[in-house]
Structures are given as structure tokens and as C-alpha cells.
Design an enzyme around this catalytic site. Sequence first.
Site, mmCIF file in Angstrom:
data_model
loop_
_atom_site.group_PDB
_atom_site.id
_atom_site.type_symbol
_atom_site.label_atom_id
_atom_site.label_comp_id
_atom_site.label_asym_id
_atom_site.label_seq_id
_atom_site.Cartn_x
_atom_site.Cartn_y
_atom_site.Cartn_z
ATOM 1 N N ILE A 18 -6.868 -4.498 7.543
ATOM 2 C CA ILE A 18 -6.713 -5.724 6.755
ATOM 3 C C ILE A 18 -7.284 -5.557 5.348
ATOM 4 O O ILE A 18 -6.884 -6.262 4.428
ATOM 5 C CB ILE A 18 -7.420 -6.906 7.493
ATOM 6 C CG1 ILE A 18 -6.817 -7.111 8.903
ATOM 7 C CG2 ILE A 18 -7.368 -8.193 6.705
ATOM 8 C CD1 ILE A 18 -5.359 -7.467 8.942
ATOM 9 N N SER A 19 -8.243 -4.644 5.192
ATOM 10 C CA SER A 19 -8.847 -4.346 3.886
ATOM 11 C C SER A 19 -9.320 -5.602 3.136
ATOM 12 O O SER A 19 -9.027 -5.771 1.952
ATOM 13 C CB SER A 19 -7.882 -3.531 3.008
ATOM 14 O OG SER A 19 -7.532 -2.334 3.644
ATOM 15 N N HIS A 49 2.336 3.356 -9.175
ATOM 16 C CA HIS A 49 2.213 1.906 -9.423
ATOM 17 C C HIS A 49 3.409 1.403 -10.238
ATOM 18 O O HIS A 49 3.942 0.332 -9.972
ATOM 19 C CB HIS A 49 0.906 1.596 -10.165
ATOM 20 C CG HIS A 49 -0.325 1.999 -9.394
ATOM 21 N ND1 HIS A 49 -0.493 1.710 -8.061
ATOM 22 C CD2 HIS A 49 -1.450 2.677 -9.766
ATOM 23 C CE1 HIS A 49 -1.668 2.186 -7.642
ATOM 24 N NE2 HIS A 49 -2.257 2.779 -8.663
ATOM 25 N N ASP A 59 0.825 -1.213 0.000
ATOM 26 C CA ASP A 59 0.000 0.000 0.000
ATOM 27 C C ASP A 59 0.863 1.269 0.000
ATOM 28 O O ASP A 59 1.956 1.273 0.558
ATOM 29 C CB ASP A 59 -0.922 -0.015 1.232
ATOM 30 C CG ASP A 59 -2.064 0.968 1.112
ATOM 31 O OD1 ASP A 59 -2.369 1.396 -0.020
ATOM 32 O OD2 ASP A 59 -2.662 1.304 2.148
ATOM 33 N N LEU A 91 10.069 -20.779 -4.340
ATOM 34 C CA LEU A 91 9.126 -19.853 -3.700
ATOM 35 C C LEU A 91 7.801 -19.885 -4.469
ATOM 36 O O LEU A 91 7.789 -19.725 -5.689
ATOM 37 C CB LEU A 91 9.688 -18.423 -3.721
ATOM 38 C CG LEU A 91 8.741 -17.319 -3.237
ATOM 39 C CD1 LEU A 91 8.574 -17.346 -1.721
ATOM 40 C CD2 LEU A 91 9.230 -15.935 -3.660
ATOM 41 N N SER A 95 -7.704 -5.467 -5.188
ATOM 42 C CA SER A 95 -8.854 -5.973 -4.435
ATOM 43 C C SER A 95 -10.133 -5.795 -5.255
ATOM 44 O O SER A 95 -10.160 -4.994 -6.200
ATOM 45 C CB SER A 95 -8.988 -5.225 -3.107
ATOM 46 O OG SER A 95 -9.393 -3.889 -3.334
ATOM 47 N N ASN A 117 1.219 3.450 -3.008
ATOM 48 C CA ASN A 117 1.716 3.897 -4.325
ATOM 49 C C ASN A 117 1.182 5.278 -4.696
ATOM 50 O O ASN A 117 1.916 6.123 -5.233
ATOM 51 C CB ASN A 117 1.282 2.929 -5.430
ATOM 52 C CG ASN A 117 1.803 1.536 -5.223
ATOM 53 O OD1 ASN A 117 2.605 1.301 -4.331
ATOM 54 N ND2 ASN A 117 1.353 0.600 -6.038
ATOM 55 N N GLY A 118 -0.108 5.511 -4.431
ATOM 56 C CA GLY A 118 -0.739 6.772 -4.798
ATOM 57 C C GLY A 118 -0.118 7.942 -4.050
ATOM 58 O O GLY A 118 0.221 8.970 -4.644
ATOM 59 N N TRP A 155 2.821 8.047 -2.670
ATOM 60 C CA TRP A 155 4.217 8.173 -3.103
ATOM 61 C C TRP A 155 4.288 9.061 -4.348
ATOM 62 O O TRP A 155 5.125 9.946 -4.445
ATOM 63 C CB TRP A 155 4.780 6.780 -3.394
ATOM 64 C CG TRP A 155 6.246 6.708 -3.680
ATOM 65 C CD1 TRP A 155 7.249 6.500 -2.768
ATOM 66 C CD2 TRP A 155 6.895 6.838 -4.963
ATOM 67 N NE1 TRP A 155 8.472 6.483 -3.398
ATOM 68 C CE2 TRP A 155 8.279 6.691 -4.750
ATOM 69 C CE3 TRP A 155 6.437 7.058 -6.265
ATOM 70 C CZ2 TRP A 155 9.215 6.747 -5.789
ATOM 71 C CZ3 TRP A 155 7.371 7.125 -7.293
ATOM 72 C CH2 TRP A 155 8.737 6.976 -7.049
HETATM 73 C C1 IPE Z 1 -5.552 -2.701 -0.315
HETATM 74 O O1 IPE Z 1 -5.139 -1.388 -0.510
HETATM 75 C C2 IPE Z 1 -5.536 -3.448 -1.612
HETATM 76 C C3 IPE Z 1 -4.221 -3.650 -2.208
HETATM 77 C C4 IPE Z 1 -3.080 -3.345 -1.679
HETATM 78 C C5 IPE Z 1 -4.233 -4.270 -3.496
HETATM 79 P P1 IPE Z 1 -6.206 -0.198 -0.619
HETATM 80 O O2 IPE Z 1 -5.433 1.059 -0.701
HETATM 81 O O3 IPE Z 1 -7.161 -0.460 -1.694
HETATM 82 O O4 IPE Z 1 -6.940 -0.315 0.789
HETATM 83 P P2 IPE Z 1 -7.931 0.680 1.530
HETATM 84 O O5 IPE Z 1 -9.157 0.791 0.706
HETATM 85 O O6 IPE Z 1 -7.239 1.979 1.701
HETATM 86 O O7 IPE Z 1 -8.175 0.021 2.846
HETATM 87 C C1 IPE Z 2 -1.623 0.221 -3.377
HETATM 88 O O1 IPE Z 2 -1.366 1.575 -3.391
HETATM 89 C C2 IPE Z 2 -1.846 -0.340 -4.764
HETATM 90 C C3 IPE Z 2 -3.214 -0.788 -5.031
HETATM 91 C C4 IPE Z 2 -4.198 -0.759 -4.180
HETATM 92 C C5 IPE Z 2 -3.486 -1.296 -6.355
HETATM 93 P P1 IPE Z 2 -2.538 2.637 -3.422
HETATM 94 O O2 IPE Z 2 -2.863 2.928 -4.835
HETATM 95 O O3 IPE Z 2 -3.662 2.200 -2.565
HETATM 96 O O4 IPE Z 2 -1.834 3.902 -2.762
HETATM 97 P P2 IPE Z 2 -2.447 4.915 -1.714
HETATM 98 O O5 IPE Z 2 -2.943 4.126 -0.552
HETATM 99 O O6 IPE Z 2 -3.543 5.653 -2.402
HETATM 100 O O7 IPE Z 2 -1.305 5.807 -1.340
HETATM 101 MG MG MG Z 3 -4.063 2.411 -0.577
#
Ligand code: IPE
Ligand code: IPE
Ligand code: MG
Length: 268
Positions: free
Chosen positions: A219-220, A61, A44, A155, A89, A46-47, A49
Site C-alpha cells: 500500500i506504501s 516518468h 508504480d 469525474l 509520496s 516508471n523507473g 520501465w
Molecule cells: C508509491 O510508489 C508512491 C507513488 C506511486 C507516488 P513507490 O515506488 O514510491 O513505493 P515503494 O517505496 O516502492 O513502496
Molecule cells: C512511480 O514509479 C512514480 C513515482 C513514485 C513518482 P517509480 O519511480 O517508483 O518506478 P519504480 O518503482 O522505481 O520502477
Molecule cells: Mg516504485
Amino acid sequence: MKSVKKEKIENFTAFVPLSSRTKEEVQKLLDKNRMPTHVALIMDGNGRWAKQRGFSRIFGHKNAVKAVREAIEGCVEMGVKYLTLYTFSTENWQRPEDEINGLMQLLVSTLRSEVKELSEKGVKLGAIGELQSLPTKCQNQLKESITKTAHNDRLVLTLALSYSGRTEMKTAIQKIAQRVEKGEINPSQIDEELIAKHLYTASIPDPELLIRTSGEMRISNFLLWQLAYSELAFLDVLWPDFRKIHLFETLLNYQNRERRFGKTSEQI
Ligand code: IPE
Ligand code: IPE
Ligand code: MG
């Protein structure tokens, strides 16, 4: 009077503080015989960052691929046998269309470009989730990469794609109910083992350790059944910045914990 023995201070923390130690220093402190068999990872951040750098979310990503490589290599080096990555997800389908398209394209191109290296490292690829919901291109590339790495056994790398823990359980319940309806099993025969056998993860042991990056502590909807007794580790690192040192620090933190499974410290 007998002196009271000083209580052992538990080195327990779900939040993994990162030290200034080098990767090699941490590696020396790790006990290779007490590694978790299965590590699950919620990648979690990436956005955030990308946003910090003034770029679009998809840039984040794209920069996450290196972190994935590091996690895989780290697990191979440490002898971890199963790594499960929360990659997309079912809830993520609600994201803007261009982000979803970007993620799906990235999945295809990364699988295509990395499969040779994965194979060289001894990685066997697998996937769990509602895979039929993925674009056909993704499904085909996934199938191809899974076939190409099927002979490996160092692995087991499982990508959770279009994954929902609740959907996984719902599907398992439906399958079991159908078997009851057909008279193949009695309701009294439904035990934990039978339920586990009907989950996507039937061939995978439960994770001893769950890591989530980005500082979020939830845990999402990931592996809800399987995480029942997993150690949880939360890292204040955004996923694109994740490196082997972070994995090794977390493994060390895991090895310093006491897993009691309901028993007392003295019973262990
Ligand atoms: C959880 O991350 C799903 C993945 C890492 C693929 P999210 O960023 O979607 O989770 P929430 O919605 O913030 O809990
Ligand atoms: C996790 O990073 C990647 C996916 C859920 C696909 P996010 O895209 O959720 O990044 P944030 O949480 O918005 O920073
Ligand atoms: Mg996220």
C-alpha cells in the site's frame, strides 16, 4: 442421502491476470451499473520501465503521462465518478534531487498542457497531501488548474501529492484534539464519520477499488483509513505501459468478486 452441492469457486484473485481479449470485448462484458464509484491508483514502475530501455528514471516518468490520460479517459467512459492518483509520496522526497526536480517540472508542464483537455472531458481536478511542501511553481500551477476545472462534475480527479496516509491521520487527530480542547466536541462524539470528515478526503467517498501496477503488492502509505474495505488489484504491468484495456480487465475482475463486508455469502 442428499447430494452435496458443488461449492461455488470464488473468482477471487488480488492479482489480475490479463487475458488476450480486446478492449472492446472486455467493455461488452462490463456492467455499467456496477462500476466502482471511486478508483484509487498507485502508479508504480516508471523507473524500471526506463531502466529496461537503458534510459534515466525521469524518461520513465515522462512516458507515464500517456498512461495517466488513458486511466482518466477509461474512467470517464465507464462512468467512474472519482479517480485518485498516487502521484508523489512524502517518502518520495528522499529520492535523488534531480529526479525530484524532474518530477516537479513534469507536474507543472503536464498540468499546464492538459488542463484544456481535462476540462473538455468534464474532469474536476483536486489535490490532497502536504501541498505546502511542493515548490511554489507547482502550488501555483495546481491552484490555477483546480480553479479552471472547478465547474466540471463528470469525474473528480484527485492527485495525491506529497501524500502520506499516516500524516493525513495524524493531522486529522490534531484537528479533532483542538476541537475537544476548545470544548466544541466531547471525546465521546468522536466516531468514524467525524474522523473521515477531518481527513483530506472529506468530500470523497472511500474507494471500492485500489489498483497498483508494477507487480509490487503493498500500500506504501496510501489512503490508509479509506482503503479499509477496498478491493485490491495488483497488475503485472509497469505504469508507462498501462492502457484502458488494463483498467477494463481490472474492472471486470472487480465485478466478479463478492464483497462480503464481514457477512457470509448467503447473507448477500
Ligand atoms: C508509491 O510508489 C508512491 C507513488 C506511486 C507516488 P513507490 O515506488 O514510491 O513505493 P515503494 O517505496 O516502492 O513502496
Ligand atoms: C512511480 O514509479 C512514480 C513515482 C513514485 C513518482 P517509480 O519511480 O517508483 O518506478 P519504480 O518503482 O522505481 O520502477
Ligand atoms: Mg516504485
